[in-house]
Design a protein around this motif. Sequence first.
Motif, PDB file in Angstrom:
ATOM      1  N   VAL A  47       0.837  -1.205   0.000  1.00 33.57           N
ATOM      2  CA  VAL A  47       0.000   0.000   0.000  1.00 33.57           C
ATOM      3  C   VAL A  47       0.870   1.252   0.000  1.00 33.57           C
ATOM      4  N   THR A  48       1.958   1.227   0.765  1.00 36.33           N
ATOM      5  CA  THR A  48       2.863   2.381   0.824  1.00 36.33           C
ATOM      6  C   THR A  48       3.539   2.624  -0.521  1.00 36.33           C
TER       7      THR A  48
ATOM      8  N   SER B  87       2.403   1.750  -3.445  1.00 36.58           N
ATOM      9  CA  SER B  87       1.368   2.227  -4.363  1.00 36.58           C
ATOM     10  C   SER B  87       1.099   3.712  -4.151  1.00 36.58           C
ATOM     11  N   TRP B  88       1.038   4.133  -2.888  1.00 35.88           N
ATOM     12  CA  TRP B  88       0.801   5.552  -2.602  1.00 35.88           C
ATOM     13  C   TRP B  88       1.958   6.414  -3.090  1.00 35.88           C
TER      14      TRP B  88
ATOM     15  N   GLU C  36       0.938   9.014  -5.849  1.00 31.75           N
ATOM     16  CA  GLU C  36       0.791  10.335  -5.253  1.00 31.75           C
ATOM     17  C   GLU C  36       2.068  11.169  -5.388  1.00 31.75           C
TER      18      GLU C  36
ATOM     19  N   CYS D 177      -6.040  17.357   1.752  1.00 29.08           N
ATOM     20  CA  CYS D 177      -5.398  16.256   1.031  1.00 29.08           C
ATOM     21  C   CYS D 177      -6.425  15.595   0.121  1.00 29.08           C
TER      22      CYS D 177
ATOM     23  N   LEU E 247      -6.845   9.860  -2.458  1.00 30.50           N
ATOM     24  CA  LEU E 247      -5.873   8.773  -2.368  1.00 30.50           C
ATOM     25  C   LEU E 247      -5.055   8.864  -1.078  1.00 30.50           C
ATOM     26  N   THR E 248      -4.637  10.069  -0.747  1.00 35.85           N
ATOM     27  CA  THR E 248      -3.889  10.257   0.501  1.00 35.85           C
ATOM     28  C   THR E 248      -4.762   9.954   1.710  1.00 35.85           C
TER      29      THR E 248
ATOM     30  N   TYR F 146      -4.917   6.257   2.093  1.00 35.41           N
ATOM     31  CA  TYR F 146      -3.643   5.747   2.614  1.00 35.41           C
ATOM     32  C   TYR F 146      -3.521   6.012   4.120  1.00 35.41           C
TER      33      TYR F 146
ATOM     34  N   THR G 101      -5.684   3.605   5.930  1.00 38.77           N
ATOM     35  CA  THR G 101      -5.089   2.261   5.929  1.00 38.77           C
ATOM     36  C   THR G 101      -3.983   2.149   6.958  1.00 38.77           C
TER      37      THR G 101
END
Length: 253
Positions: free
Chosen positions: A83-84, A86-87, A91, A186, A189-190, A193, A196
Amino acid sequence: MAEEHKHEESIMEKIADKIHGHDDDSSSSSDSDDDKKSASLKTKIYRLFGREQPLHKVFGGGKPADIFLWRNKKVSGGVLGAVTVSWILFELLEYNLLTLFGHISILALAVLFLWSSATTFIHKSPPHIPEVHIPEEVVLQLASGLRIEINRGFTVLRDIASGRDLKKFLLVIAGLWVLSKVGSSCNFLTLIYIATVLLFTIPVLYEKYEDKVDDFGEKAMREIKKQYVEFDVKVLSKVMSKIPKGAFYKKKD
């Protein structure tokens, strides 16, 4: 005659002993029941949000709860790491999802194709490509859980819109206002994240320091209820008294 009299006295003594023994047993059992009730009252501990089940069951149990509560550190770390990454890609590096998917697919297919073709020349076994499929049971469980939560949310919103609970209405309005402020600072997407990361950190920390957090939560809830009572008496009751009763209440009468 004397022997018969003694025999009758012995029988009467045995009966009396049995009666006294039964009374002692019943009194001791009642005492033990009282002790159990008092012990259960003493051992009843305040849990945050009125939770009665273990945190693992609150998350639904099974593999999802194991991942969120870090039962398997490798799997949980892998999911959070994915996940990190991907962000960071979408982003920070502003990578497009379709572009990333296309590049990864091209690279993977090219490597596998060249590897499979080269095995015919070097006389080695081709790479084993596993069959990937999504289990139907997992999808149905996820869809069912999502449906239940969405319906529950709709029910709560309907109750709030009906004007039945002013306290819940104010809490939802405050929550939506905070969400709008966070959303303005923000993007979506942020925000996903951050949610999550919080989901992977707060539950496991709460489970580790459960007693301390529950004790602090109990004190905080007492103070919040105390402040709400004062706010209700000084503000809400006056505001509600000035609001005229509508036709709904007239029909109800």
